[in-house]
Scaffold this motif. Structure first.
Motif, PDB file in Angstrom:
ATOM      1  N   SER A  22      80.991 -55.709 -53.476  1.00 15.75           N
ATOM      2  CA  SER A  22      80.088 -54.646 -52.901  1.00 15.75           C
ATOM      3  C   SER A  22      79.954 -53.482 -53.621  1.00 15.75           C
ATOM      4  CB  SER A  22      80.143 -54.682 -51.628  1.00 15.75           C
ATOM      5  OG  SER A  22      79.116 -53.772 -51.032  1.00 15.75           O
ATOM      6  N   GLY A  23      81.290 -52.829 -53.663  1.00 19.20           N
ATOM      7  CA  GLY A  23      81.293 -51.504 -54.298  1.00 19.20           C
ATOM      8  C   GLY A  23      80.823 -51.375 -55.763  1.00 19.20           C
ATOM      9  N   ASP A  24      80.980 -52.550 -56.714  1.00 17.98           N
ATOM     10  CA  ASP A  24      80.700 -52.828 -57.704  1.00 17.98           C
ATOM     11  C   ASP A  24      79.034 -52.605 -57.993  1.00 17.98           C
ATOM     12  OD1 ASP A  24      83.414 -53.217 -58.447  1.00 17.98           O
ATOM     13  OD2 ASP A  24      83.120 -55.299 -58.485  1.00 17.98           O
ATOM     14  N   VAL A  25      78.459 -53.194 -57.196  1.00 16.18           N
ATOM     15  CA  VAL A  25      76.844 -53.197 -57.203  1.00 16.18           C
ATOM     16  C   VAL A  25      76.611 -51.834 -56.691  1.00 16.18           C
ATOM     17  CG1 VAL A  25      74.673 -54.102 -55.761  1.00 16.18           C
ATOM     18  CG2 VAL A  25      76.920 -55.859 -56.204  1.00 16.18           C
ATOM     19  N   LEU A  26      77.128 -51.253 -55.784  1.00 17.49           N
ATOM     20  CA  LEU A  26      76.811 -49.444 -55.533  1.00 17.49           C
ATOM     21  C   LEU A  26      77.027 -48.831 -56.643  1.00 17.49           C
ATOM     22  CD1 LEU A  26      76.181 -47.442 -53.617  1.00 17.49           C
ATOM     23  CD2 LEU A  26      78.468 -47.312 -53.006  1.00 17.49           C
ATOM     24  N   THR A  27      78.126 -49.027 -57.642  1.00 16.40           N
ATOM     25  CA  THR A  27      78.359 -48.324 -58.670  1.00 16.40           C
ATOM     26  C   THR A  27      77.349 -48.403 -59.611  1.00 16.40           C
ATOM     27  OG1 THR A  27      80.830 -48.400 -58.599  1.00 16.40           O
ATOM     28  CG2 THR A  27      79.761 -48.148 -61.008  1.00 16.40           C
ATOM     29  N   GLY A  28      76.804 -49.541 -59.931  1.00 15.86           N
ATOM     30  CA  GLY A  28      75.591 -49.866 -60.978  1.00 15.86           C
ATOM     31  C   GLY A  28      74.450 -49.256 -60.411  1.00 15.86           C
ATOM     32  N   LEU A  29      74.116 -49.466 -59.057  1.00 18.01           N
ATOM     33  CA  LEU A  29      72.874 -48.952 -58.364  1.00 18.01           C
ATOM     34  C   LEU A  29      72.791 -47.602 -58.634  1.00 18.01           C
ATOM     35  CD1 LEU A  29      70.389 -49.452 -56.750  1.00 18.01           C
ATOM     36  CD2 LEU A  29      71.860 -49.208 -54.610  1.00 18.01           C
ATOM     37  N   VAL A  30      73.806 -46.651 -58.007  1.00 17.07           N
ATOM     38  CA  VAL A  30      73.763 -45.411 -58.221  1.00 17.07           C
ATOM     39  C   VAL A  30      73.905 -44.763 -59.697  1.00 17.07           C
ATOM     40  CG1 VAL A  30      75.081 -43.202 -57.663  1.00 17.07           C
ATOM     41  CG2 VAL A  30      74.917 -45.219 -56.110  1.00 17.07           C
ATOM     42  N   GLY A  31      74.505 -45.425 -60.454  1.00 12.34           N
ATOM     43  CA  GLY A  31      74.252 -45.128 -61.873  1.00 12.34           C
ATOM     44  C   GLY A  31      73.181 -45.050 -62.615  1.00 12.34           C
ATOM     45  N   GLY A  32      72.358 -46.264 -62.360  1.00 10.50           N
ATOM     46  CA  GLY A  32      71.035 -46.579 -62.660  1.00 10.50           C
ATOM     47  C   GLY A  32      70.280 -45.400 -62.129  1.00 10.50           C
ATOM     48  N   LEU A  33      70.230 -44.920 -60.848  1.00 11.88           N
ATOM     49  CA  LEU A  33      69.689 -43.866 -60.413  1.00 11.88           C
ATOM     50  C   LEU A  33      69.937 -42.552 -61.117  1.00 11.88           C
ATOM     51  CD1 LEU A  33      69.704 -44.498 -56.489  1.00 11.88           C
ATOM     52  CD2 LEU A  33      67.670 -44.556 -57.947  1.00 11.88           C
ATOM     53  N   LEU A  34      71.043 -42.175 -61.715  1.00 10.63           N
ATOM     54  CA  LEU A  34      71.613 -41.197 -62.493  1.00 10.63           C
ATOM     55  C   LEU A  34      70.886 -41.548 -63.803  1.00 10.63           C
ATOM     56  CD1 LEU A  34      75.431 -40.758 -62.372  1.00 10.63           C
ATOM     57  CD2 LEU A  34      73.694 -38.988 -61.614  1.00 10.63           C
ATOM     58  N   ALA A  35      70.717 -42.338 -64.381  1.00  7.66           N
ATOM     59  CA  ALA A  35      70.174 -42.386 -65.752  1.00  7.66           C
ATOM     60  C   ALA A  35      68.832 -42.307 -65.707  1.00  7.66           C
ATOM     61  CB  ALA A  35      70.504 -43.922 -66.362  1.00  7.66           C
ATOM     62  N   ALA A  36      68.159 -42.765 -64.576  1.00  4.40           N
ATOM     63  CA  ALA A  36      66.707 -42.704 -64.354  1.00  4.40           C
ATOM     64  C   ALA A  36      66.080 -41.186 -64.158  1.00  4.40           C
ATOM     65  CB  ALA A  36      66.239 -43.511 -63.261  1.00  4.40           C
TER      66      ALA A  36
END
Length: 504
Positions: free
Chosen positions: A429-443
């Motif tokens: 679950s934490g891996d999914v959160l990492t990708g999700l938050v990272g995507g928002l950073l890149a956006a």
């Protein structure tokens, strides 16, 4: 935004308001709201007030006065009220006189036999907790602690005055016994402890009563929680001129031969983080492509992957010999960076502080403890202090995962996520959160906004996924969560608010 303020700030606002009001008016406002809340609870349980029995536990502070005045109002409406005074010599005089004039009874705890107290609680429909106020520190004293345990054992619903007795209003910390509440009626402003575990877990439903403090409170709270509408306004949304690069590209450095699934889950979260593309760099490229064929895969290190607007690194790196090189390369990149899991091991604060671009750390309590040189139990018990200490030490934004996910930057209020669910305590679950938050950073979102919005979305997806959810089903639930939030934003502000476009 739901805002919370430290006790000192609330008391300063109260003093300013008291100077403008007749004597006793502020306490009467609080007592009226408290009595109404108790009456509503009694009606919901019994259908009527007449014949109900309420026990008010009264300390020596203003909360005790609120409890006594509210109890007097209930007594005038036909409720049988008995006040148990923990400090009779310091009981609020006007409140005590009002209770007795209304037909209520009062007795000192020290003069009440254990059997009589148990019998009183056994007949009660409701307990009103006015033992300690917002200034309570260091846990309950022995007599109050024993009383709290007796009430809990009796199983009587509790309405707390301002906050449950035994919790720290400013920090959410709990030292020793607590009197858990089914309902907490708090006045003027939320206190941080009502939003942050472990104190939050004892507060039940929290009801904020407006007593006129709002205009006297500072614009910047100590702690805040974003609403769903505010998160919806933050979410990136493409325009007619967008392409995949303008929408942002996230680099993901995750996974290893031993843990390829971490890479798959991190990329899955990233693809649902609002970006135009995800570049994966690492040894799990085949597994990533098999699950997410839209990913741009490189089997080399981050420096060889190509241009990105942000990096997310750490999940599943394990003891791969390349780990130190991967971490060094993403630290050297002049773009926003999210570090999680194995990228946090042995992390040097000086290297983070030396970066020219912002950094976001996303530890769980165990990882935070290692970064602080503390015990995990201490981090879990002192979540607010711990996240602030990490943000200050590393000069970074920190998302501390756990029973209450909190986000802190070196300056500004701590943000609390209120959408979390224990179901998210599942592998990956934490891996999914990492990708999700990272995507928002890149956006294009700022680290604090990306962390808070990502945690909010992740929590909603955890609730939306069919139980019991897995990391994969949480990932699969994210598009529908986005759809609902964007639809809500369209109804309020079609063009969103305050987003900046990510640049290639």
């Amino acid at each position: 935004m739901r805002t919370a303020y430290r006790v000192e700030t609330v008391r300063a606002a109260e003093r300013a308001l008291l100077d403008r009001l007749p004597e006793g008016a502020l306490m009467d406002r609080a007592a009226a709201a408290l009595a109404a809340a108790c009456a509503g609870t009694l009606r919901a349980r019994r259908g009527r007030l007449a014949g109900a029995r309420v026990v008010a536990l009264v300390g020596g502070g203003d909360n005790g006065g609120d409890a006594l005045l509210a109890a007097a109002r209930l007594a005038r409406r036909g409720v049988g009220v008995t006040a148990v005074l923990l400090a009779p010599d310091r009981a609020h005089p006007r409140g005590l006189a009002a209770l007795r004039a209304a037909g209520g009874r009062a007795s000192a705890l020290a003069d009440t036999a254990s059997e009589a107290l148990d019998a009183l609680l056994g007949r009660a429909c409701l307990v009103l907790d006015g033992i300690t106020g917002i200034g309570g520190r260091g846990g309950l004293r022995p007599a109050a602690a024993e009383l709290a345990e007796r009430v809990t054992a009796a199983g009587v619903p509790v309405v707390a005055v301002d906050l449950p007795s035994g919790v720290d209003a400013d920090s959410g910390e709990v030292e020793g016994p607590v009197l858990p509440a089914a309902l907490t009626v708090t006045f003027g402003a939320l206190k941080p402890g009502l939003l942050i575990a472990p104190a939050r877990d004892h507060a039940g439903e929290v009801r904020l009563v407006d007593i006129g403090l709002g205009p006297l409170l500072p614009a910047a709270p100590d702690v805040a929680a974003l609403t769903t509408a505010e998160v919806a306004a933050l979410l990136p949304r493409p325009t007619g001129e967008s392409d995949k690069y303008r929408r942002g590209v996230l680099g993901v450095a995750a996974g290893s031969p031993r843990y390829p699934g971490a890479a798959v889950l991190t990329v899955g979260g990233a693809l649902r983080g609002g970006v135009g593309a995800v570049r994966y760099a690492g040894p799990a490229g085949d597994a990533v492509i098999a699950r997410h064929p839209e990913t741009l895969v490189s089997h080399g290190t981050p420096a060889e992957a190509g241009r990105v607007q942000a990096w997310a690194a750490g999940p599943g790196l394990g003891d791969d010999p390349r780990r130190e090189r991967v971490v060094a390369e993403v630290l050297a990149a002049d773009v926003p960076l999210l570090l999680d899991a194995d990228a946090l091991r042995g992390l040097d604060p000086a290297r983070v502080r030396a970066r020219s671009a912002p950094t976001l750390l996303t530890p769980h309590a165990g990882e935070a403890a290692a970064l602080l040189g503390a015990e995990r139990e201490r981090v879990e018990a002192r979540r607010l202090a711990s996240v602030r200490a990490l943000a200050e030490r590393f000069g970074a934004t920190v998302l501390l995962k756990g029973s209450t996910t909190v986000v802190a930057a070196p300056e500004g209020p701590v943000l609390v996520n209120e959408t979390g669910t224990p179901w998210l305590a599942t592998a990956g679950s934490g891996d999914v959160l990492t990708g999700l938050v990272g995507g928002l950073l890149a956006a294009g979102l700022a680290p604090r906004d990306a962390a808070a919005a990502g945690a909010h979305l992740h929590g909603l997806a955890g609730r939306a996924a069919a139980p019991p959810p897995s990391a994969t089903t949480v990932t699969d639930a994210l598009p529908e969560v986005w759809r609902r939030l964007l639809a809500e934003r369209a109804g309020r502000s079609p063009r969103g608010a305050g987003n900046r476009a990510a640049r290639p």
